[in-house]
Motif scaffolding. Structure first.
Motif, PDB file in Angstrom:
ATOM      1  N   VAL A 144       0.839  -1.199   0.000  1.00 22.32           N
ATOM      2  CA  VAL A 144       0.000   0.000   0.000  1.00 22.32           C
ATOM      3  C   VAL A 144       0.874   1.249   0.000  1.00 22.32           C
ATOM      4  O   VAL A 144       2.100   1.173   0.134  1.00 22.32           O
ATOM      5  N   SER A 145       0.237   2.403  -0.148  1.00 21.62           N
ATOM      6  CA  SER A 145       0.982   3.660  -0.206  1.00 21.62           C
ATOM      7  C   SER A 145       0.104   4.800   0.290  1.00 21.62           C
ATOM      8  O   SER A 145      -1.111   4.785   0.100  1.00 21.62           O
ATOM      9  N   ASP A 146       0.765   5.793   0.918  1.00 26.02           N
ATOM     10  CA  ASP A 146       0.040   6.992   1.338  1.00 26.02           C
ATOM     11  C   ASP A 146       0.472   8.207   0.518  1.00 26.02           C
ATOM     12  O   ASP A 146       0.181   9.343   0.872  1.00 26.02           O
ATOM     13  N   LEU A 147       1.170   7.959  -0.606  1.00 22.45           N
ATOM     14  CA  LEU A 147       1.649   9.070  -1.423  1.00 22.45           C
ATOM     15  C   LEU A 147       0.468   9.828  -2.036  1.00 22.45           C
ATOM     16  O   LEU A 147      -0.487   9.230  -2.529  1.00 22.45           O
ATOM     17  N   LEU A 148       0.534  11.142  -1.987  1.00 23.78           N
ATOM     18  CA  LEU A 148      -0.493  11.996  -2.575  1.00 23.78           C
ATOM     19  C   LEU A 148       0.053  12.623  -3.850  1.00 23.78           C
ATOM     20  O   LEU A 148       1.077  13.309  -3.835  1.00 23.78           O
ATOM     21  N   LYS A 149      -0.634  12.378  -4.958  1.00 28.11           N
ATOM     22  CA  LYS A 149      -0.231  12.991  -6.221  1.00 28.11           C
ATOM     23  C   LYS A 149      -0.382  14.500  -6.113  1.00 28.11           C
ATOM     24  O   LYS A 149      -1.375  15.004  -5.587  1.00 28.11           O
ATOM     25  N   ASN A 150       0.599  15.234  -6.600  1.00 27.13           N
ATOM     26  CA  ASN A 150       0.556  16.697  -6.550  1.00 27.13           C
ATOM     27  C   ASN A 150       0.758  17.260  -7.958  1.00 27.13           C
ATOM     28  O   ASN A 150       1.892  17.398  -8.422  1.00 27.13           O
ATOM     29  N   THR A 378      -6.599   3.780  -6.849  1.00 29.21           N
ATOM     30  CA  THR A 378      -7.396   4.820  -6.187  1.00 29.21           C
ATOM     31  C   THR A 378      -7.991   4.330  -4.878  1.00 29.21           C
ATOM     32  O   THR A 378      -8.001   5.043  -3.869  1.00 29.21           O
ATOM     33  N   SER A 379      -8.498   3.112  -4.863  1.00 29.72           N
ATOM     34  CA  SER A 379      -9.126   2.591  -3.643  1.00 29.72           C
ATOM     35  C   SER A 379      -8.570   1.211  -3.319  1.00 29.72           C
ATOM     36  O   SER A 379      -8.219   0.437  -4.217  1.00 29.72           O
ATOM     37  N   GLY A 380      -8.473   0.920  -2.001  1.00 30.02           N
ATOM     38  CA  GLY A 380      -7.996  -0.383  -1.550  1.00 30.02           C
ATOM     39  C   GLY A 380      -6.491  -0.490  -1.411  1.00 30.02           C
ATOM     40  O   GLY A 380      -5.978  -1.570  -1.128  1.00 30.02           O
ATOM     41  N   PHE A 381      -5.777   0.631  -1.581  1.00 33.27           N
ATOM     42  CA  PHE A 381      -4.317   0.582  -1.537  1.00 33.27           C
ATOM     43  C   PHE A 381      -3.747   1.594  -0.548  1.00 33.27           C
ATOM     44  O   PHE A 381      -2.673   2.148  -0.772  1.00 33.27           O
ATOM     45  N   SER A 382      -4.433   1.827   0.547  1.00 31.40           N
ATOM     46  CA  SER A 382      -3.957   2.759   1.573  1.00 31.40           C
ATOM     47  C   SER A 382      -3.577   1.988   2.834  1.00 31.40           C
ATOM     48  O   SER A 382      -3.965   0.827   3.024  1.00 31.40           O
ATOM     49  N   TYR A 383      -2.819   2.642   3.710  1.00 27.87           N
ATOM     50  CA  TYR A 383      -2.470   2.024   4.992  1.00 27.87           C
ATOM     51  C   TYR A 383      -3.721   1.795   5.836  1.00 27.87           C
ATOM     52  O   TYR A 383      -3.801   0.832   6.596  1.00 27.87           O
ATOM     53  N   ASP A 385      -6.604   0.933   4.659  1.00 31.82           N
ATOM     54  CA  ASP A 385      -7.181  -0.312   4.141  1.00 31.82           C
ATOM     55  C   ASP A 385      -6.465  -1.526   4.727  1.00 31.82           C
ATOM     56  O   ASP A 385      -7.093  -2.515   5.110  1.00 31.82           O
ATOM     57  N   SER A 386      -5.134  -1.452   4.787  1.00 35.12           N
ATOM     58  CA  SER A 386      -4.347  -2.559   5.329  1.00 35.12           C
ATOM     59  C   SER A 386      -4.646  -2.766   6.811  1.00 35.12           C
ATOM     60  O   SER A 386      -4.823  -3.901   7.280  1.00 35.12           O
ATOM     61  N   ALA A 387      -4.720  -1.667   7.572  1.00 32.96           N
ATOM     62  CA  ALA A 387      -5.021  -1.754   9.005  1.00 32.96           C
ATOM     63  C   ALA A 387      -6.401  -2.353   9.234  1.00 32.96           C
ATOM     64  O   ALA A 387      -6.592  -3.213  10.099  1.00 32.96           O
ATOM     65  N   GLN A 388      -7.364  -1.922   8.454  1.00 30.65           N
ATOM     66  CA  GLN A 388      -8.731  -2.424   8.632  1.00 30.65           C
ATOM     67  C   GLN A 388      -8.845  -3.892   8.243  1.00 30.65           C
ATOM     68  O   GLN A 388      -9.628  -4.641   8.851  1.00 30.65           O
ATOM     69  N   GLN A 389      -8.047  -4.334   7.272  1.00 31.64           N
ATOM     70  CA  GLN A 389      -8.028  -5.749   6.924  1.00 31.64           C
ATOM     71  C   GLN A 389      -7.565  -6.579   8.123  1.00 31.64           C
ATOM     72  O   GLN A 389      -8.149  -7.623   8.442  1.00 31.64           O
ATOM     73  N   MET A 390      -6.510  -6.099   8.809  1.00 26.98           N
ATOM     74  CA  MET A 390      -5.995  -6.835   9.964  1.00 26.98           C
ATOM     75  C   MET A 390      -6.986  -6.826  11.119  1.00 26.98           C
ATOM     76  O   MET A 390      -7.157  -7.835  11.811  1.00 26.98           O
ATOM     77  N   LEU A 391      -7.636  -5.692  11.337  1.00 23.98           N
ATOM     78  CA  LEU A 391      -8.627  -5.620  12.402  1.00 23.98           C
ATOM     79  C   LEU A 391      -9.794  -6.580  12.132  1.00 23.98           C
ATOM     80  O   LEU A 391     -10.311  -7.218  13.052  1.00 23.98           O
ATOM     81  N   LYS A 392     -10.165  -6.688  10.887  1.00 22.79           N
ATOM     82  CA  LYS A 392     -11.245  -7.612  10.525  1.00 22.79           C
ATOM     83  C   LYS A 392     -10.828  -9.056  10.789  1.00 22.79           C
ATOM     84  O   LYS A 392     -11.609  -9.853  11.322  1.00 22.79           O
ATOM     85  N   LEU A 393      -9.580  -9.408  10.431  1.00 23.36           N
ATOM     86  CA  LEU A 393      -9.084 -10.763  10.690  1.00 23.36           C
ATOM     87  C   LEU A 393      -9.051 -11.061  12.187  1.00 23.36           C
ATOM     88  O   LEU A 393      -9.276 -12.193  12.613  1.00 23.36           O
ATOM     89  N   ALA A 394      -8.774 -10.028  12.983  1.00 26.23           N
ATOM     90  CA  ALA A 394      -8.701 -10.196  14.442  1.00 26.23           C
ATOM     91  C   ALA A 394     -10.065 -10.079  15.105  1.00 26.23           C
ATOM     92  O   ALA A 394     -10.165 -10.113  16.332  1.00 26.23           O
ATOM     93  N   ASN A 395     -11.117  -9.932  14.284  1.00 22.67           N
ATOM     94  CA  ASN A 395     -12.487  -9.794  14.800  1.00 22.67           C
ATOM     95  C   ASN A 395     -12.628  -8.595  15.730  1.00 22.67           C
ATOM     96  O   ASN A 395     -13.275  -8.669  16.784  1.00 22.67           O
TER      97      ASN A 395
END
Length: 426
Positions: A144-150, A378-383, A385-395
């Protein structure tokens, strides 16, 4: 996880994930595994380290879950604790995972471990080797990436490459010993071995060593095969990077990397032209600015992971710059973005030169491909998103601790993991 910076702080990408959890209201405790290594090293375990105390400290924190980068810190006591779910985020080649010989886990993973791998080869490996009860805990997820296009940043650089020059001294020692060996075939055999390693890194290396009659030579040097493979792989990857930078130097390439590049500059004047003084990027903003300021950004694969997509690839895809990748039939670009993936790919250095030359001369086509790459991530490739995926796995709910504002981030002192005098002399 491990930290590679001068001050032993976590890198930009680890920090992005930490920030995402903190922004969701989770208090984050960071353990740098470097701190349990012998002083000045990034491998091995200090003699005064206690894995039992390490596990006890983790349990005293009472975490909702644990995130490990590349299996770091997952000793037997941690894996068998079962007091918290473990997210094992694997972003490196399998041979680079944290597996201390003296403390290797009886079972590499436990039933409360969730393996999240960022490349398809590792994913297929773990699906194959994990017991059935654990195999459902293996998932493939892109970096994932948090880079903002400028769009307001002027693209003043034609081409950029950000990457390390890998340590090659050990490989050069092997070459030197081979060159003065009484058996004049040894050096030829080393070169042939490296050619096969370049072609297929995952071939059985022990068989290759036997095929090229090099067992006795490596025994004379007191080198294990796994170490030889590591040293030669570093040399192959660094040589490719040198050749690529040299090839593109006339097109205005700018090179940003580590201090090891400096050792090559007196021998490679074309690379010297590209290297930026003080170019060890010290902040995430600096790295993002380089990509946003570049018309083209190239990726040069390491021989160990030819088809995988690193964090920096997603940075480029989110930026103003056009990414150019090496072609590989098993590239994860096809896995994540389909067989019609719009990213330009090169088959050799001459092809890469022609691609760069073409897109530097055809701005409209370059911008069209940049937009297509931007749209893919554009979507699904942010930190987040990654954090929420892990939280979901951890219930866990995304704000299950009831906090809505950013919380504290704490580094855990390694002093708590040290053996007592009683343990040492027992």
């Amino acid at each position: 996880g491990y930290s590679w910076s001068q001050h032993r702080k976590i890198d930009f990408y680890q920090q992005g994930l930490v920030n995402a959890f903190s922004d969701l209201g989770y208090e984050v405790h960071i353990i740098s595994i470097n701190e349990i290594c012998p002083k000045g090293s990034v491998i091995g375990i200090s003699k005064d380290f206690s894995s039992k105390k390490f596990s006890e400290v983790l349990e005293s924190i009472k975490p909702d879950f644990l995130v490990s980068m590349n299996h770091a810190g997952l000793f037997n006591e941690v894996l068998t604790s079962k007091k918290y779910p473990i997210m094992d985020l694997i972003v490196d080649e399998l041979s680079h995972l944290f597996i201390p010989d003296a403390l290797i886990a009886d079972n590499f993973f436990s039933n409360n471990t969730f393996i999240i791998t960022t490349n398809s080869r590792s994913y297929k490996h773990f699906r194959h080797v994990c017991p059935k009860i654990v195999s459902d805990h293996v998932s493939l997820s892109p970096c994932v990436s948090d880079l903002l296009k400028n769009p307001n940043v002027k693209q003043k650089y034609n081409i950029s490459f950000i990457g390390s020059f890998l340590e090659t001294a050990k490989a050069e020692f092997i070459f030197w010993k081979a060159s003065i060996h009484k058996d004049k075939e040894v050096l030829k055999n080393i070169i042939a071995l490296m050619a096969e390693l370049t072609h297929d890194y995952h071939a059985d290396f022990d068989k290759l060593v036997t095929k090229h009659d090099l067992n006795d030579f490596f025994k004379e040097l007191a080198l294990e095969h796994k170490d030889v493979k590591y040293y030669l792989s570093n040399h192959i990857s660094s040589r490719l990077r040198l050749d690529t930078i040299t090839k593109l130097s006339s097109l205005g390439l700018r090179l940003y990397g580590n201090d090891l590049w400096l050792e090559t500059l007196s021998h490679t004047p074309k690379v010297l032209e590209c290297f930026r003084p003080g170019s060890l990027l010290t902040s995430r903003d600096e790295l993002c600015h380089v990509y946003n300021s570049s018309k083209l950004s190239i990726h040069i694969s390491q021989v160990q992971v030819p088809g995988s997509l690193s964090y920096r690839i997603y940075d480029i895809m989110k930026s103003n710059s056009l990414l150019i990748l090496p072609w590989n039939k098993n590239s994860d670009a096809f896995t994540f973005f389909g067989k019609d993936c719009p990213i330009p790919m090169y088959k050799d250095l001459d092809h890469l030169y022609k691609l760069c030359e073409y897109y530097l001369d055809h701005e409209d086509e370059r911008l069209e491909l940049v937009k297509k790459c931007n749209d893919l991530v554009t979507s699904g490739f942010s930190y987040q998103d990654s954090a929420q995926q892990m939280l979901k796995l951890a219930n866990l709910n995304f704000e299950s601790n009831g906090l809505s504002s950013t919380t504290d981030v704490k580094y855990v002192s390694s002093d708590q993991f040290k053996k007592s005098l009683f343990d040492i002399f027992r």
